[in-house]
Design a protein around this motif. Structure first.
Motif, PDB file in Angstrom:
ATOM      1  N   GLN A   1     -22.399  56.516  62.889  1.00  0.00           N
ATOM      2  CA  GLN A   1     -23.106  57.222  63.982  1.00  0.00           C
ATOM      3  C   GLN A   1     -22.233  57.214  65.242  1.00  0.00           C
ATOM      4  O   GLN A   1     -22.112  58.214  65.945  1.00  0.00           O
ATOM      5  CB  GLN A   1     -24.434  56.536  64.294  1.00  0.00           C
ATOM      6  N   GLU A   2     -21.618  56.050  65.476  1.00  0.00           N
ATOM      7  CA  GLU A   2     -20.738  55.922  66.647  1.00  0.00           C
ATOM      8  C   GLU A   2     -19.554  56.898  66.520  1.00  0.00           C
ATOM      9  O   GLU A   2     -19.149  57.534  67.497  1.00  0.00           O
ATOM     10  CB  GLU A   2     -20.245  54.472  66.708  1.00  0.00           C
TER      11      GLU A   2
ATOM     12  N   ASN B   1     -20.586  60.519  67.305  1.00  0.00           N
ATOM     13  CA  ASN B   1     -20.748  60.639  68.745  1.00  0.00           C
ATOM     14  C   ASN B   1     -19.401  60.703  69.474  1.00  0.00           C
ATOM     15  O   ASN B   1     -19.143  61.612  70.273  1.00  0.00           O
ATOM     16  CB  ASN B   1     -21.552  59.406  69.190  1.00  0.00           C
ATOM     17  N   LYS B   2     -18.523  59.778  69.151  1.00  0.00           N
ATOM     18  CA  LYS B   2     -17.236  59.710  69.857  1.00  0.00           C
ATOM     19  C   LYS B   2     -16.327  60.880  69.505  1.00  0.00           C
ATOM     20  O   LYS B   2     -15.556  61.344  70.344  1.00  0.00           O
ATOM     21  CB  LYS B   2     -16.536  58.392  69.536  1.00  0.00           C
TER      22      LYS B   2
ATOM     23  N   ASP C   1     -17.451  63.732  71.579  1.00  0.00           N
ATOM     24  CA  ASP C   1     -17.079  63.431  72.979  1.00  0.00           C
ATOM     25  C   ASP C   1     -15.600  63.677  73.215  1.00  0.00           C
ATOM     26  O   ASP C   1     -15.189  64.207  74.255  1.00  0.00           O
ATOM     27  CB  ASP C   1     -17.397  61.964  73.303  1.00  0.00           C
TER      28      ASP C   1
ATOM     29  N   LYS D   1     -25.681  65.747  68.177  1.00  0.00           N
ATOM     30  CA  LYS D   1     -26.816  64.880  68.467  1.00  0.00           C
ATOM     31  C   LYS D   1     -27.834  64.926  67.319  1.00  0.00           C
ATOM     32  O   LYS D   1     -28.361  63.892  66.896  1.00  0.00           O
ATOM     33  CB  LYS D   1     -27.483  65.367  69.764  1.00  0.00           C
TER      34      LYS D   1
ATOM     35  N   GLU E   1     -26.412  63.233  64.170  1.00  0.00           N
ATOM     36  CA  GLU E   1     -26.445  61.785  64.357  1.00  0.00           C
ATOM     37  C   GLU E   1     -27.878  61.265  64.167  1.00  0.00           C
ATOM     38  O   GLU E   1     -28.108  60.240  63.522  1.00  0.00           O
ATOM     39  CB  GLU E   1     -25.930  61.458  65.759  1.00  0.00           C
TER      40      GLU E   1
END
Lengths: 223, 269
Positions: A26-27, A30-31, A34, A126, A129
């Motif tokens: 999940q991290e 997200n990263k 980003d 989003k 995730e």
């Protein structure tokens, strides 16, 4: 420690490791997005490096599950838990790879301004995730109810993917010099859509684990 | 000669195993028929080692050599060395057979409680036979041993009933209790569950798991699933030879020898 207790302890360890792997992917989702949004090469490189940890966890969990099957001859729920765990880690590992792919696209486009401000892609990330999180929660709590929302999320992600697709095709159709910048974004939307597909695999597997019911490939169930 | 072997298992963390019994080039015969061929194996302290293999492969003969029961059979012969804590058990100067059989206890396939004795007496007999003066009161020691054998709760109200009045599984645990009473260091179990139902079998397996904290256990079984469940190490025997000896998880997930693979997958025959 009691022999049977030791077995349940080993099952709990597998569960903990899967949770750890799930949190890590999940991290990475997200990263990776980003890093694309902020054209942050360092962050993208971090994602690529961290995917190795996901791969290592896959091997570790697989080995534990194989040993549990060979040595403990699990039955019923215990057997479904272990086989589901093994399928889950395959999906999580693929999700990790897709996050790595997104990070690679981020590096490709990091040295120039983005073709357009990112609006739908972060939304897709989003949602994807969230779908993975729901799948993991459902697995950890043996709660098939929790999986229902995942299919709805996947539909939303597909819709957003179509929007991104149409928009980028239009921009690139008008000006061919934008193709080099457009293709990576197109691919990212595809990667995110694949991530939400993997989340639906997780959902199907969790339903099987909890209810001993096969919900995948509905066409094969028709009489 | 003191001879202690340590095996270092290189996995994620280093585990050092201490060898309790060491077998070197052990061969055994019944008259002219050779039953074991040059067996070499380390039996690690506080571990369960399972000996698996088809009928007639020599697994019982093997463990009957570890406490010199094999040589009690007329015409039986043996060659090679067996060390217990580094001392050769066949060397009369350093080990007499009575002491050896106290240190290396045995439980057989069929439960064999002393038929004319009560449950209490069966355990007490072990303590008395050993000849060592009990440190505490006999009652307390009997209770403690029956608890160790996971039998106390089931027999505490019927201690003075005959041993054979118990169920098969309880009788087998009584035999384990009797073996524990003489304070052994190694326990040999020869097919201890083959005459038992699944619930009793699970109880014995649970007991084995508990006992390994204090004892070194060697179990002969033709039930491969049982070996997988209870053993830390497994040796596969075939036609009197030891084909493979490894950590149990390896034997059941990635055996090195084709014959082991065929046996554990049921393709053998």
């Amino acid at each position: 420690m009691e022999y049977q207790t030791a077995f349940y302890q080993e099952l709990a360890e597998v569960k903990d490791l899967i949770l750890k792997m799930g949190v890590l992917v999940q991290e990475l989702i997200n990263k990776s997005v980003d890093s694309l949004k902020n054209r942050d090469r360092d962050l993208a490189k971090q994602v690529i490096k961290k995917d190795l940890a996901v791969d290592r966890l896959e091997l570790e969990i697989d080995e534990k599950c194989i040993n549990l099957i060979a040595l403990r001859q699990p039955k019923a729920f215990d057997l479904r838990f272990i086989t589901t765990g093994m399928r889950l880690v395959t999906d999580l590992e693929r999700i990790g790879d897709l996050a790595e792919d997104i990070a690679e696209r981020a590096i490709e486009v990091s040295d120039q301004p983005l073709l357009k401000p990112l609006i739908d892609i972060p939304k897709m990330a989003k949602l994807a995730e969230e779908a993975v999180k729901l799948g993991l929660d459902a697995f950890i709590n043996s709660d098939a109810e929790k999986t229902k929302e995942i299919w709805a999320i996947e539909k939303q992600v597909n819709k957003l993917r179509d929007l991104v697709h149409d928009e980028l095709i239009e921009i690139m159709g008008k000006d061919s010099s934008t193709v080099a910048k457009g293709i990576p974004l197109l691919l990212v939307s595809r990667h995110l859509e694949r991530i939400s597909d993997h989340a639906t695999n997780i959902a199907e597997d969790v339903v099987y684990m909890v209810e001993a019911k096969v919900v995948k490939h509905p066409a094969t169930q028709e009489k | 000669m003191d001879r202690v072997i340590e095996k270092v298992k290189k996995e994620e963390k280093m585990v050092i195993e201490r060898s309790k019994m060491s077998v070197e080039n052990l061969s055994a015969w019944f008259g002219d028929k050779q039953a074991l061929f040059n067996i070499n194996i380390e039996l690690f302290e506080n571990k369960v080692t399972a000996i698996i293999g088809p009928s007639g492969c020599g697994k019982s003969t093997f463990i009957r050599n570890l406490n010199r029961l094999h040589e009690t059979i007329s015409g039986a012969k043996v060659s090679g060395k067996v060390y217990l804590d580094g001392r050769d058990i066949f060397d009369h100067n350093c080990c007499d057979v009575v002491t050896l059989r106290r240190r290396v206890g045995m439980v057989f396939q069929k439960p064999t409680p002393f038929p004319t004795m009560t449950i209490y007496e069966n355990v007490a007999a072990g303590i008395k036979l050993y000849g060592k003066k009990p440190k505490g009161k006999l009652d307390q020691i009997v209770e403690q041993i029956l608890k160790q054998a996971a039998l106390w709760d089931e027999v505490k109200d019927v201690l003075y009933k005959p041993g054979p009045s118990l169920s098969g599984g309880q009788q087998q645990r009584l035999c384990i209790a009797r073996a524990l009473a003489i304070e052994p260091e190694v326990i040999l179990l020869d097919e201890p569950c083959s005459a038992l139902d699944p619930i009793s079998t699970a109880k014995i397996e649970e007991l084995i798991h508990k006992l390994k904290q204090n004892y070194t256990i060697i179990i002969v079984t033709h039930n491969m699933q049982q070996a997988a469940r209870v053993a830390d190490y497994t040796a596969f025997f075939l036609l009197g030879e030891m084909i493979e000896f490894e950590v149990t998880s390896k034997i059941f997930t990635a055996p090195q020898d084709k014959r082991t693979e065929d046996y554990v997958t049921g393709r053998f025959g």
